[in-house]
Design an enzyme around this catalytic site. Sequence first.
Site, PDB file in Angstrom:
ATOM      1  CG  ASP A 200      -5.907 -12.986 -10.667  1.00 35.73           C
ATOM      2  OD1 ASP A 200      -5.620 -12.158 -11.547  1.00 35.73           O
ATOM      3  OD2 ASP A 200      -5.369 -14.107 -10.584  1.00 35.73           O
TER       4      ASP A 200
ATOM      5  CG  ASP B 284      -2.118  -6.906  -4.343  1.00 35.45           C
ATOM      6  OD1 ASP B 284      -1.206  -6.129  -4.704  1.00 35.45           O
ATOM      7  OD2 ASP B 284      -1.923  -8.128  -4.157  1.00 35.45           O
TER       8      ASP B 284
ATOM      9  N   GLY C 263       0.770  -1.238   0.000  1.00 29.32           N
ATOM     10  CA  GLY C 263       0.000   0.000   0.000  1.00 29.32           C
ATOM     11  C   GLY C 263       0.801   1.289   0.000  1.00 29.32           C
TER      12      GLY C 263
ATOM     13  CE  LYS D  51       7.057  -3.953 -10.349  1.00 30.08           C
ATOM     14  NZ  LYS D  51       7.343  -4.003  -8.911  1.00 30.08           N
TER      15      LYS D  51
ATOM     16  CG  ASP E   6       4.890  -1.251  -8.138  1.00 30.97           C
ATOM     17  OD1 ASP E   6       5.780  -1.332  -9.006  1.00 30.97           O
ATOM     18  OD2 ASP E   6       5.138  -1.169  -6.918  1.00 30.97           O
TER      19      ASP E   6
END
Length: 185
Positions: free
Chosen positions: A82, A65, A47, A140, A100
């Site tokens: 998911d 998440d 977080g 990312k 991320d």
Amino acid sequence: MRKDFYFKKAKSQGYLARSIYKLFEVNKKYKLISPNSKVLDLGCSPGSWVQACLELNVKEIVGVDINEVKIEDKRFKFIKKDINKLDTKKLGKFDVVLSDLAPSTSGNKDLDVDRSINLSYTALKIAKKTLKPNGNFLVKVFQGSEFEELLKEIKKYFQFTKSYKPKSTRKSSKEIYIIAIKYIK
Ligand SMILES: C[S@@+](CC[C@H](N)C(=O)[O-])C[C@H]1O[C@@H](n2cnc3c(N)ncnc32)[C@H](O)[C@@H]1O
């Protein structure tokens, strides 16, 4: 894992992960997130990016998440799911989509890169469905042979696209971020 400068800094400043400095650094340079932005944060646990967004005074942040997040704030909504099973129609529209996302590392570098690329493509798919026109996307990815292909794909949908490795990323890390500004709907 080695407890480096940013790990210790995060701990002393009450942040949940060292990755917060990557987002602060990217945002200082590229201004993806503004006060009043509505943000979707894919792979948000534990977080620290949620903490960063709240500090940047976003209007609302929705985090997704498979692992828990323990942050209480009326501007933050957590979905434990998911990302492959997300119903994007129920999410609404966002000014910024952050990803991320990272696979749990297997020890097999090629497999990890493959999984990371797949997560990035899923994040792009979600961004295309949920971003407002002119919205921003940050993702990312573990760099590998398919990286250029992903960058090329993202370039199709945004006015400005750039890859960037924040200073706070570990030197040994394969991770890199793609910054995509102004979604062309
Ligand atoms: C590097 S961590 C994110 C750190 C976060 N940005 C922060 O600052 O606290 C990557 C996250 O991606 C999540 N993740 C990986 N695969 C996922 C999936 N398929 N669906 C949802 N979350 C996933 C992991 O559970 C993990 O919490």
